[in-house]
Write a protein that holds these residues in place. Sequence first.
Motif, PDB file in Angstrom:
ATOM      1  N   PHE A  22     -20.244  -0.174 -12.493  1.00  0.00           N
ATOM      2  CA  PHE A  22     -20.466   1.257 -12.590  1.00  0.00           C
ATOM      3  C   PHE A  22     -20.034   1.744 -13.969  1.00  0.00           C
ATOM      4  O   PHE A  22     -19.057   1.257 -14.533  1.00  0.00           O
ATOM      5  CB  PHE A  22     -19.639   2.019 -11.545  1.00  0.00           C
ATOM      6  N   VAL A  23     -20.759   2.716 -14.484  1.00  0.00           N
ATOM      7  CA  VAL A  23     -20.278   3.474 -15.631  1.00  0.00           C
ATOM      8  C   VAL A  23     -19.723   4.783 -15.082  1.00  0.00           C
ATOM      9  O   VAL A  23     -20.433   5.523 -14.387  1.00  0.00           O
ATOM     10  CB  VAL A  23     -21.399   3.750 -16.649  1.00  0.00           C
ATOM     11  N   ASP A  24     -18.451   5.046 -15.359  1.00  0.00           N
ATOM     12  CA  ASP A  24     -17.803   6.270 -14.908  1.00  0.00           C
ATOM     13  C   ASP A  24     -17.859   7.323 -16.012  1.00  0.00           C
ATOM     14  O   ASP A  24     -17.365   7.092 -17.118  1.00  0.00           O
ATOM     15  CB  ASP A  24     -16.340   6.006 -14.554  1.00  0.00           C
ATOM     16  N   GLU A  25     -18.457   8.460 -15.704  1.00  0.00           N
ATOM     17  CA  GLU A  25     -18.385   9.616 -16.584  1.00  0.00           C
ATOM     18  C   GLU A  25     -17.357  10.561 -15.987  1.00  0.00           C
ATOM     19  O   GLU A  25     -17.573  11.135 -14.915  1.00  0.00           O
ATOM     20  CB  GLU A  25     -19.756  10.281 -16.714  1.00  0.00           C
ATOM     21  N   VAL A  26     -16.219  10.684 -16.676  1.00  0.00           N
ATOM     22  CA  VAL A  26     -15.057  11.369 -16.124  1.00  0.00           C
ATOM     23  C   VAL A  26     -14.933  12.770 -16.722  1.00  0.00           C
ATOM     24  O   VAL A  26     -15.045  12.955 -17.943  1.00  0.00           O
ATOM     25  CB  VAL A  26     -13.771  10.567 -16.395  1.00  0.00           C
ATOM     26  N   TYR A  27     -14.690  13.743 -15.842  1.00  0.00           N
ATOM     27  CA  TYR A  27     -14.598  15.140 -16.257  1.00  0.00           C
ATOM     28  C   TYR A  27     -13.315  15.781 -15.730  1.00  0.00           C
ATOM     29  O   TYR A  27     -12.764  15.365 -14.707  1.00  0.00           O
ATOM     30  CB  TYR A  27     -15.788  15.946 -15.735  1.00  0.00           C
ATOM     31  N   GLN A  28     -12.868  16.813 -16.434  1.00  0.00           N
ATOM     32  CA  GLN A  28     -11.870  17.745 -15.922  1.00  0.00           C
ATOM     33  C   GLN A  28     -12.588  19.024 -15.521  1.00  0.00           C
ATOM     34  O   GLN A  28     -13.611  19.399 -16.115  1.00  0.00           O
ATOM     35  CB  GLN A  28     -10.826  18.078 -16.989  1.00  0.00           C
ATOM     36  N   ILE A  29     -12.052  19.719 -14.521  1.00  0.00           N
ATOM     37  CA  ILE A  29     -12.587  21.019 -14.107  1.00  0.00           C
ATOM     38  C   ILE A  29     -11.693  22.105 -14.685  1.00  0.00           C
ATOM     39  O   ILE A  29     -10.465  22.049 -14.566  1.00  0.00           O
ATOM     40  CB  ILE A  29     -12.650  21.121 -12.572  1.00  0.00           C
ATOM     41  N   VAL A  30     -12.306  23.068 -15.333  1.00  0.00           N
ATOM     42  CA  VAL A  30     -11.547  24.146 -15.966  1.00  0.00           C
ATOM     43  C   VAL A  30     -11.077  25.134 -14.910  1.00  0.00           C
ATOM     44  O   VAL A  30     -11.871  25.635 -14.096  1.00  0.00           O
ATOM     45  CB  VAL A  30     -12.402  24.868 -17.032  1.00  0.00           C
ATOM     46  N   ASP A  31      -9.781  25.433 -14.920  1.00  0.00           N
ATOM     47  CA  ASP A  31      -9.212  26.457 -14.047  1.00  0.00           C
ATOM     48  C   ASP A  31      -9.201  27.802 -14.780  1.00  0.00           C
ATOM     49  O   ASP A  31      -9.795  28.775 -14.328  1.00  0.00           O
ATOM     50  CB  ASP A  31      -7.801  26.060 -13.628  1.00  0.00           C
ATOM     51  N   VAL A 124     -17.001  11.297 -12.072  1.00  0.00           N
ATOM     52  CA  VAL A 124     -15.618  11.327 -11.615  1.00  0.00           C
ATOM     53  C   VAL A 124     -14.977  12.642 -12.041  1.00  0.00           C
ATOM     54  O   VAL A 124     -15.019  13.001 -13.222  1.00  0.00           O
ATOM     55  CB  VAL A 124     -14.804  10.146 -12.205  1.00  0.00           C
ATOM     56  N   PHE A 125     -14.410  13.358 -11.086  1.00  0.00           N
ATOM     57  CA  PHE A 125     -13.652  14.570 -11.383  1.00  0.00           C
ATOM     58  C   PHE A 125     -12.190  14.256 -11.094  1.00  0.00           C
ATOM     59  O   PHE A 125     -11.813  14.011  -9.944  1.00  0.00           O
ATOM     60  CB  PHE A 125     -14.177  15.738 -10.546  1.00  0.00           C
ATOM     61  N   GLU A 126     -11.410  14.232 -12.149  1.00  0.00           N
ATOM     62  CA  GLU A 126     -10.064  13.672 -12.078  1.00  0.00           C
ATOM     63  C   GLU A 126      -9.009  14.772 -12.025  1.00  0.00           C
ATOM     64  O   GLU A 126      -9.067  15.752 -12.778  1.00  0.00           O
ATOM     65  CB  GLU A 126      -9.832  12.774 -13.295  1.00  0.00           C
ATOM     66  N   PHE A 127      -8.049  14.581 -11.130  1.00  0.00           N
ATOM     67  CA  PHE A 127      -6.912  15.467 -10.975  1.00  0.00           C
ATOM     68  C   PHE A 127      -5.642  14.632 -11.118  1.00  0.00           C
ATOM     69  O   PHE A 127      -5.697  13.405 -11.056  1.00  0.00           O
ATOM     70  CB  PHE A 127      -6.939  16.157  -9.604  1.00  0.00           C
ATOM     71  N   SER A 128      -4.505  15.280 -11.253  1.00  0.00           N
ATOM     72  CA  SER A 128      -3.263  14.518 -11.413  1.00  0.00           C
ATOM     73  C   SER A 128      -2.893  13.768 -10.144  1.00  0.00           C
ATOM     74  O   SER A 128      -2.196  12.747 -10.190  1.00  0.00           O
ATOM     75  CB  SER A 128      -2.105  15.450 -11.810  1.00  0.00           C
TER      76      SER A 128
END
Length: 360
Positions: A22-31, A124-128
Motif C-alpha cells: 500500500f501507498v499511504d497518503e497521510v493527512y492531519q485534520i485542521v481543528d 490515512v488520517f492520523e491522530f495522536s
Amino acid sequence: MENYTSFLNNISGNVLLGCDGFVDEVYQIVDVRQSLTEFTPMDNLKEFGELITKRADGGVGLEIVPKRRCSGGFTPNTGRVAAFLGLKPTLTGLYGEKSIDPAFEEFTENCDLISLGDPALTLVFEFSDGKILMSALKSVANLTWNDFTAFFGQEKLEELFANTDILGLGYWSLTPDFDNFLEGFISQYEDRTPPKRMFFDFADIKKKSNESFMESLALIKKFNDRIPMTMSLNEHEGAELFSRFDMEWNEQPDQVASGLTALREKIGIDELVVHTPHFAAASNASQGEDFALQELQTNVIRTAGAGDTFNGGYLCASLGELSIKERLAIANAATAFFVTHATAPTRDELLEQIEKATDK
C-alpha cells in the motif's frame, strides 16, 4: 539485558513475507486555523468521532493538510524491522508495475524486494491516539495465488521458499484469496524442511463473515502440525476474536493472557498474540502464557504502522530461543521506538529502548 544483547548481536535467519503493498497518503485534520501557515490539528480520535456523531443529521466540512506519503501494509511495515536488524528479508508484494514506487525506495537496498504490480492506495488520517485508514483495495484484492505462481514459475517459486526460517502472510481481511495463499504457501513445504514458524495478521476480523472466518481458522488448524502458526491481533481484533467464541474481553493483561490460552486451544493453533498501547500478551502451546506492560508513549509522531512494527519485532524475536516475555519486550520496544521516531530501530537503538522499559 544479557539475553537481549546476545540475541540481537547474533540474530540471523531468512524471513519471507507476502503479499500486499500500500501507498499511504497521510493527512492531519485542521481543528483551528490561525493563519495561512499556522493551524491547530485535531489530535484526538475520540473527539473526531464525537464531532461526526454530533453532525450526523447535517454534514461536516473539514480541511486536511498533507503530512507524508509513505509505504504501508503488512510486508513493508513488518519487514522494515527485520531489515533494520540486518536480516535482509524477502518482501513479495505490490510495489510498482514498471518501476518501484518512491514510497518503497527505502527497501531496495536492505530487502530483497519483489514486485508483482502496482500498490493499493490508503488515505490515512492520523491522530495522536490512533488513526483512520480508508483503502482503495482493487490491486490487492485482485491479487490471487494463481497470479503469484504465474509470476514466478515453478523453478523460481521453489527458490523463493527454500531455506525460509520465518514465513509471514497478511492481511486476511483485505485479501479475498487469502485462504488459497495460505494453502499455496504451505504446499511449498511438502517435500522440504518447513520454516520454524508461520506468522500472520488477520487485520479487521469484523470485515469478514463468521463462516469465512471459521473456514480460515480450520485451515490454520489443519496446517499447524506442519508449521507452528502464530496469529497476532491488536486490541480491537482481540476483542472481536474473543466475542466470536463467546468469551468476555477483559483489558487486564493477565486475564487477556489466560483468555488467549483458552482461545488457542479451541482454535488449535500454536501461538496467539495480542498487542495494545498498554501491554502485549501471548499464549504458546509449549511455553504457556505471559504478558509485558508497555509504557504509553507521549511524544508520538507516527501511529500508522505501529501494529505491523510490533509484529516485525515479535517475528524477529521468534528466530531465537527467547521466552514469551522476552519476545513481547522486544516487540514492545520496536513499537515504542517506531511511534516516536517514525522508523524502525537498529540493533543498538532497540537495545537502548528495551533498557528503558520497566517490564522486560
